[in-house]
Each structure stands twice: as structure tokens, then as C-alpha cells.
Write a protein that holds these residues in place. Structure first.
Motif, short mmCIF file in Angstrom:
data_model
loop_
_atom_site.label_atom_id
_atom_site.label_comp_id
_atom_site.label_asym_id
_atom_site.label_seq_id
_atom_site.Cartn_x
_atom_site.Cartn_y
_atom_site.Cartn_z
N CYS A 1 8.69 33.62 59.58
CA CYS A 1 9.11 33.83 58.19
C CYS A 1 9.98 35.07 58.11
O CYS A 1 9.93 35.94 58.99
N SER A 2 10.79 35.15 57.07
CA SER A 2 11.65 36.32 56.88
C SER A 2 11.72 36.66 55.39
O SER A 2 11.29 35.87 54.55
N GLY A 3 12.28 37.82 55.10
CA GLY A 3 12.48 38.25 53.72
C GLY A 3 11.19 38.46 52.95
O GLY A 3 11.18 38.38 51.73
N GLU A 4 10.10 38.75 53.65
CA GLU A 4 8.82 38.87 52.97
C GLU A 4 8.76 40.12 52.10
O GLU A 4 9.29 41.15 52.45
N TYR A 5 8.13 39.96 50.94
CA TYR A 5 7.87 41.09 50.06
C TYR A 5 6.69 40.75 49.16
O TYR A 5 6.33 39.58 49.02
N PRO B 1 1.55 42.37 54.62
CA PRO B 1 0.17 41.99 54.90
C PRO B 1 0.04 41.41 56.31
O PRO B 1 0.98 40.85 56.85
N ARG B 2 -1.16 41.55 56.88
CA ARG B 2 -1.37 41.14 58.26
C ARG B 2 -1.26 39.63 58.42
O ARG B 2 -1.53 38.87 57.50
N GLY B 3 -0.90 39.23 59.64
CA GLY B 3 -0.82 37.81 59.96
C GLY B 3 0.39 37.50 60.81
O GLY B 3 1.34 38.28 60.87
N ASP B 4 0.35 36.33 61.47
CA ASP B 4 1.46 35.97 62.36
C ASP B 4 2.58 35.22 61.64
O ASP B 4 3.50 34.74 62.27
N TYR B 5 2.49 35.12 60.29
CA TYR B 5 3.55 34.46 59.53
C TYR B 5 4.90 35.12 59.78
O TYR B 5 5.95 34.47 59.69
N ARG B 6 4.88 36.42 60.12
CA ARG B 6 6.14 37.14 60.33
C ARG B 6 6.91 36.63 61.55
O ARG B 6 8.10 36.89 61.67
N ASP B 7 6.24 35.87 62.43
CA ASP B 7 6.93 35.31 63.59
C ASP B 7 7.90 34.20 63.20
O ASP B 7 8.85 33.92 63.92
N GLY C 1 -4.89 49.90 51.74
CA GLY C 1 -6.02 49.09 52.19
C GLY C 1 -5.83 48.60 53.61
O GLY C 1 -4.74 48.58 54.15
N ALA C 2 -6.92 48.14 54.18
CA ALA C 2 -6.88 47.64 55.55
C ALA C 2 -6.09 46.35 55.60
O ALA C 2 -6.09 45.57 54.67
N GLY C 3 -5.41 46.14 56.73
CA GLY C 3 -4.68 44.90 56.92
C GLY C 3 -3.28 44.94 56.37
O GLY C 3 -2.58 43.95 56.41
N GLN C 4 -2.83 46.04 55.81
CA GLN C 4 -1.48 46.14 55.31
C GLN C 4 -0.81 47.34 55.94
O GLN C 4 -1.42 48.39 56.10
N GLU C 5 0.46 47.17 56.28
CA GLU C 5 1.22 48.27 56.84
C GLU C 5 1.94 48.97 55.72
O GLU C 5 2.54 48.34 54.87
N PHE C 6 1.89 50.31 55.70
CA PHE C 6 2.52 51.06 54.62
C PHE C 6 4.01 51.20 54.86
O PHE C 6 4.45 51.43 55.96
N ALA C 7 4.77 51.07 53.80
CA ALA C 7 6.20 51.36 53.83
C ALA C 7 6.56 51.91 52.47
O ALA C 7 5.96 51.52 51.47
N PRO C 8 7.52 52.82 52.37
CA PRO C 8 7.85 53.40 51.07
C PRO C 8 8.25 52.32 50.07
O PRO C 8 8.93 51.38 50.43
N ALA D 1 -7.99 38.41 51.45
CA ALA D 1 -8.55 39.68 51.92
C ALA D 1 -9.30 39.54 53.24
O ALA D 1 -9.27 40.43 54.08
N ASP D 2 -9.97 38.41 53.44
CA ASP D 2 -10.78 38.22 54.64
C ASP D 2 -10.08 37.39 55.72
O ASP D 2 -10.70 37.05 56.73
N TYR D 3 -8.83 37.03 55.49
CA TYR D 3 -8.13 36.14 56.41
C TYR D 3 -6.75 36.69 56.77
O TYR D 3 -6.15 37.42 55.98
N GLU D 4 -6.25 36.27 57.91
CA GLU D 4 -4.87 36.56 58.26
C GLU D 4 -3.99 35.49 57.64
O GLU D 4 -4.39 34.33 57.49
N ILE D 5 -2.78 35.89 57.28
CA ILE D 5 -1.84 34.95 56.65
C ILE D 5 -1.01 34.28 57.73
O ILE D 5 -0.51 34.94 58.65
N ARG D 6 -0.85 32.96 57.61
CA ARG D 6 -0.13 32.20 58.61
C ARG D 6 0.91 31.29 57.94
O ARG D 6 0.82 31.02 56.74
N ASN D 7 1.87 30.84 58.72
CA ASN D 7 2.84 29.86 58.27
C ASN D 7 2.39 28.50 58.77
O ASN D 7 2.30 28.26 59.97
N ASN D 8 2.08 27.59 57.84
CA ASN D 8 1.67 26.24 58.19
C ASN D 8 2.74 25.27 57.72
O ASN D 8 2.78 24.89 56.55
N ASP D 9 3.66 24.91 58.61
CA ASP D 9 4.74 23.97 58.32
C ASP D 9 5.56 24.40 57.10
O ASP D 9 5.86 23.61 56.22
#
Length: 197
Positions: free
Chosen positions: A40-44, A32-38, A14-21, A72-80
């Protein structure tokens, strides 16, 4: 042929997700898309939920998760230290004062402790915890425990945040191979009154 299969799989995610095996039998390895990766770590992703260890405004790491179908309609972010998307807020996967590893986690009562060893028969590098450890990722012992000594009753789980296969122990374990958990433990917590915290 392989390139065509990967392209088809990327479309399925689907849109907004990067594929990885994906690892067979393991959580989905998608981001999933969003700036939380800036921050956050260890996401799955597991069962439609995104999990990550996110830094809060004070620089502490918090375990957090959010349902992806709400995002689905929003980017995921880290809020505190908490995953959010649009008007939706995720949940903390640990209690206040906890964190991704080390001696953090839920408060101990002085009656419970666990000493973990890298090798069987209580040998090799070791570390003692008096509190729950929701995620061993930052301790150097994630998926690297072969024997344990206890004070009190403890629950050990193969995934962070007390997920996956969990087993309760009250007697010292010389070799986790017998339990099918050698080098597979990712979270630990004391058990009180015959039940979990």
C-alpha cells in the motif's frame, strides 16, 4: 529539549504506531503497525481512520480505509486491496474499477468531462477526465491545478476521496486562486441531478 518533546509525543501516540511530526491543520502522519505498507502507499490517518491506496491480487490499486480503534489488538494487513485487521474488514474508498488516479474512478455517462490545467488561464500542461478521480496522486496533477474547463457540473475537493474543503463548479474557472483552491485539489467528481454520486 526538542528530543524530550519528541520522546513524550512518541509515548502519547501509543504502542504500535510510529511517531512522525504532524502537519498543522492536516491529517496525522502516523503509520500504524502492520505489513500493509509492503503493498500500500499514500497512507495517512485522519479522525481515527487509516487511509491507503492498496494493490489487489490483480495488481490494481484500490483506495481503502479502516477504523483504527478496531485494530488495537491486531496488525493491519492488505487483503486483496482492502485493509483488514483480525476479524475486522475496512471499506473501499472508491467503486469497483476505480483506482488511485488516471482515468480510473466511477463510470462516466459521456455528458460530463473536465479538463484541468497546471497554470491559470487554461495554460500549461493539461489533462481531460470523463470520470471521477478519487485520488489525483498518481496523475501528476495532485495539488497542481490552477484552472479548469467543464462539461457538466463537477465537485473539486482539497483532499483525496472527496474530503477536506469541497466546492462545486459548473462554469469554467480561469484562476482557482479566486476560490482559494489554487494548487490544492486532490479529487474531482461529476455531480448529477444537483447532488453528488
Amino acid at each position: 529539549m526538542l528530543i524530550e518533546m519528541l520522546a513524550a509525543a512518541a509515548v502519547v501516540t501509543g504502542a504500535g504506531q510510529e511517531f512522525a511530526p504532524q502537519i498543522p491543520g492536516g491529517p496525522e502522519r502516523v503509520a500504524p503497525r502492520g505489513d500493509y505498507r509492503d503493498s500500500c502507499s499514500g497512507e495517512y490517518v485522519n479522525r481515527g481512520r487509516l487511509y491507503a491506496d492498496c494493490r489487489n491480487n490483480r495488481g490494481n490499486i484500490r483506495g481503502t480505509s479502516i477504523e483504527l480503534n478496531r485494530c488495537a489488538d491486531y496488525e493491519i494487513r492488505n487483503n486483496d486491496g482492502l485493509l483488514v485487521c483480525g476479524p475486522h474488514r475496512g471499506e473501499y474508498e472508491d467503486r469497483p474499477g476505480g483506482g488511485g488516479g488516471g482515468g480510473g474512478g466511477w463510470p462516466g455517462d459521456g455528458r460530463n468531462s473536465i479538463t484541468i490545467f497546471r497554470d491559470a488561464n487554461f495554460r500549461g500542461a493539461s489533462f481531460r477526465f470523463d470520470n471521477a478521480i478519487p485520488n489525483l496522486a498518481n496523475t501528476g496533477f495532485n495539488d497542481a491545478i490552477s484552472s479548469m474547463q467543464f462539461r457538466g457540473e463537477w465537485e473539486a475537493c482539497t483532499d483525496a476521496y472527496y474530503r477536506g474543503f469541497c466546492q462545486t463548479f459548473r462554469d469554467d474557472v480561469r484562476n482557482l486562486q479566486r476560490w482559494g483552491m489554487n494548487d490544492r485539489i486532490s479529487s474531482l467528481r461529476p455531480v448529477r441531478g444537483g447532488g453528488r454520486w
